[in-house]
Design a protein around this motif. Structure first.
Motif, short mmCIF file in Angstrom:
data_model
loop_
_atom_site.label_atom_id
_atom_site.label_comp_id
_atom_site.label_asym_id
_atom_site.label_seq_id
_atom_site.Cartn_x
_atom_site.Cartn_y
_atom_site.Cartn_z
N ALA A 298 -6.69 -13.40 1.72
CA ALA A 298 -7.91 -12.77 2.22
C ALA A 298 -8.27 -11.55 1.39
O ALA A 298 -9.44 -11.30 1.10
CB ALA A 298 -7.73 -12.38 3.68
N ASN B 220 -2.38 -3.28 3.12
CA ASN B 220 -1.58 -2.32 3.86
C ASN B 220 -0.93 -2.97 5.08
O ASN B 220 0.26 -2.79 5.33
CB ASN B 220 -2.45 -1.15 4.29
N THR B 221 -1.73 -3.78 5.83
CA THR B 221 -1.14 -4.45 6.99
C THR B 221 -0.05 -5.42 6.56
O THR B 221 0.99 -5.54 7.22
CB THR B 221 -2.19 -5.25 7.79
N LEU C 90 -2.94 -12.99 4.58
CA LEU C 90 -3.52 -11.67 4.31
C LEU C 90 -3.68 -11.44 2.82
O LEU C 90 -4.68 -10.86 2.37
CB LEU C 90 -2.65 -10.58 4.92
N CYS D 87 -2.20 0.73 -2.34
CA CYS D 87 -2.21 -0.62 -1.79
C CYS D 87 -3.43 -1.42 -2.22
O CYS D 87 -4.12 -2.00 -1.40
CB CYS D 87 -2.15 -0.62 -0.27
N ARG E 16 -7.76 -2.88 0.53
CA ARG E 16 -6.63 -1.99 0.80
C ARG E 16 -6.12 -2.18 2.21
O ARG E 16 -4.90 -2.15 2.45
CB ARG E 16 -7.09 -0.54 0.65
N PHE E 17 -7.03 -2.38 3.15
CA PHE E 17 -6.61 -2.52 4.53
C PHE E 17 -5.75 -3.75 4.73
O PHE E 17 -4.71 -3.70 5.38
CB PHE E 17 -7.85 -2.58 5.42
N TYR E 18 -6.18 -4.88 4.12
CA TYR E 18 -5.42 -6.11 4.31
C TYR E 18 -4.03 -6.00 3.72
O TYR E 18 -3.03 -6.42 4.31
CB TYR E 18 -6.16 -7.29 3.68
N SER F 240 -12.20 -0.77 0.17
CA SER F 240 -11.41 -0.36 1.33
C SER F 240 -10.91 -1.55 2.14
O SER F 240 -9.82 -1.51 2.71
CB SER F 240 -12.23 0.56 2.22
N LEU F 241 -11.69 -2.67 2.16
CA LEU F 241 -11.22 -3.84 2.92
C LEU F 241 -9.96 -4.40 2.32
O LEU F 241 -8.98 -4.71 3.01
CB LEU F 241 -12.29 -4.93 2.90
#
Lengths: 222, 153
Positions: free
Chosen positions: B22, B42-43, B19, B68, B38-40, B35-36
């Motif tokens: 990525a 965050n997970t 992650l 994040c 941040r999403f990775y 935003s992508l």
């Protein structure tokens, strides 16, 4: 960039329009009438005189959170603002995410231990189920095999984001599609092996799936 | 020299590793749409928190705690050096504006950065070098957890 070459002739040329001595505002107006697109000039020359144009790049002003609120974590408002997935169609191109896909393939080959499939004694297949559950699907090339909704059949693309109930993918046409997980079968291929997933078993956030243990639930035939 | 056992949460470490990489790739492609990324990340942080895994400090130092984001100087963070009272490096996240300060003090480096504070050095599950005896009076008790280093991206 050559720093020590002589100045170009156009700069020294005395016959150029802009070089003639004029009052301050006139030179700017002439410059703008030359270089601005026609629409803006048609609105009237007055607009050039009164308008103030910022030519520098202005950075967003950050709102500093109060000391009473947590400084190191986001409030719900900010969270919604920051992590919104932009569904602008033109932004995401399929070709940009091919290297992601290759990285994902290497990661899956390592985690699923695909080398042992070629050996004469592959291990029990039940191990696969747990590893598939706990794996990450960002960057996976997914196709829909069976669904209850006929418009979703046959869709395929690279997974960009995984939420509680959906997969968000980019198709080859550079379009963003949202595929719900419930009541559908997905499949992906690594090398020659094809894996199929029941979407209804996967209905949880990707971060929550890590701790979940695999339970054998019966699923309705599609 | 025997090999250490496979780490208990190896698949989770692999996932966090993937992650992070990525997120870095996606940042390089989309310098405006963050935003992508941040999403990775965050997970990744949520997974590590749920399973009780420790992330390597070098990874944690490049993540903004509030939003994040991956902090890459020049792309998503501003890196400045200050010298007045203390020698500082300040990272400001361009997404949310939070600042991260790293203080440099010759006498008091954090354990990860100070080779004289390490007790043990493990690469690929095998002990590579015997530690030099730490100088007296200079943190003889602290242990450095170096197992995660080979899992780092």
């Amino acid at each position: 960039m050559e720093l020590y070459c002589t100045l170009p002739k156009s700069v020294k040329d005395p016959s150029d329009q802009h070089k003639k001595k004029k009052k301050g505002n006139e030179t700017i107006n002439d410059f703008l009438t030359e270089f601005l697109p026609n629409k803006r000039i048609k609105t009237g020359e007055n607009s050039l005189k009164d308008k103030v144009l910022m030519l520098d790049s202005v950075r967003q002003k950050w709102e500093k959170p109060l000391k009473t609120k947590c400084r190191n974590s986001l409030s719900a408002k900010d969270r919604r603002r920051f992590k919104v997935f932009d569904i602008e169609q033109g932004e995401h191109r399929f070709n940009d995410y091919i290297p992601l896909h290759k990285m994902w393939q290497e990661y899956m080959m390592a985690s699923l231990d695909i080398k042992r499939y070629n050996l004469p004694n592959p291990g029990p297949k039940k191990e696969n189920n747990e590893r598939l559950l706990k794996a990450d699907y960002h960057g996976c090339m997914i196709t829909v095999r069976k669904t209850k909704c006929p418009s979703l059949l046959g869709q395929s693309g690279i997974v960009l984001m995984e939420t509680k109930n959906t997969f968000k993918i980019v198709t080859k046409d550079n379009k963003l599609k949202i595929l719900p997980k419930m009541n559908s079968l997905f499949s992906f291929t690594i090398k020659e092996f094809v894996f199929t997933i029941h979407g209804s078993q996967f209905c949880s956030k990707s971060s929550m799936r890590v701790r979940k243990k695999f339970k054998f639930k019966g699923s309705a035939d599609l | 020299m025997g090999k250490t056992k496979g780490l208990p949460f190896e698949d989770v470490h692999n996932r966090c590793n993937f992650l992070y990489q990525a997120a870095k790739e996606s940042l390089k492609r989309h310098k405006t749409d963050l935003s992508l990324c941040r999403f990775y990340i965050n997970t990744m942080t949520v997974i590590a928190r749920r399973q009780g895994i420790r992330l390597h400090p070098d990874i944690k130092r490049t993540i903004c705690k509030r939003c994040c984001l991956l902090l890459l100087p020049g792309i998503s963070a501003i890196c400045r050096v200050k010298k007045k009272h203390q020698k500082l490096v300040i990272f400001t996240c361009l997404g949310c504006g939070t600042m991260k300060r790293f203080i440099y003090n010759k006498d008091k480096l954090p354990t990860i950065d100070d080779p004289s504070a390490w007790l043990d050095f493990i690469i690929d599950g095998e002990q590579v070098r015997q530690p030099q005896t730490p100088q007296e009076g200079k943190r003889g008790d602290k242990k450095a957890n170096k197992d995660v280093k080979d899992m780092k991206s």
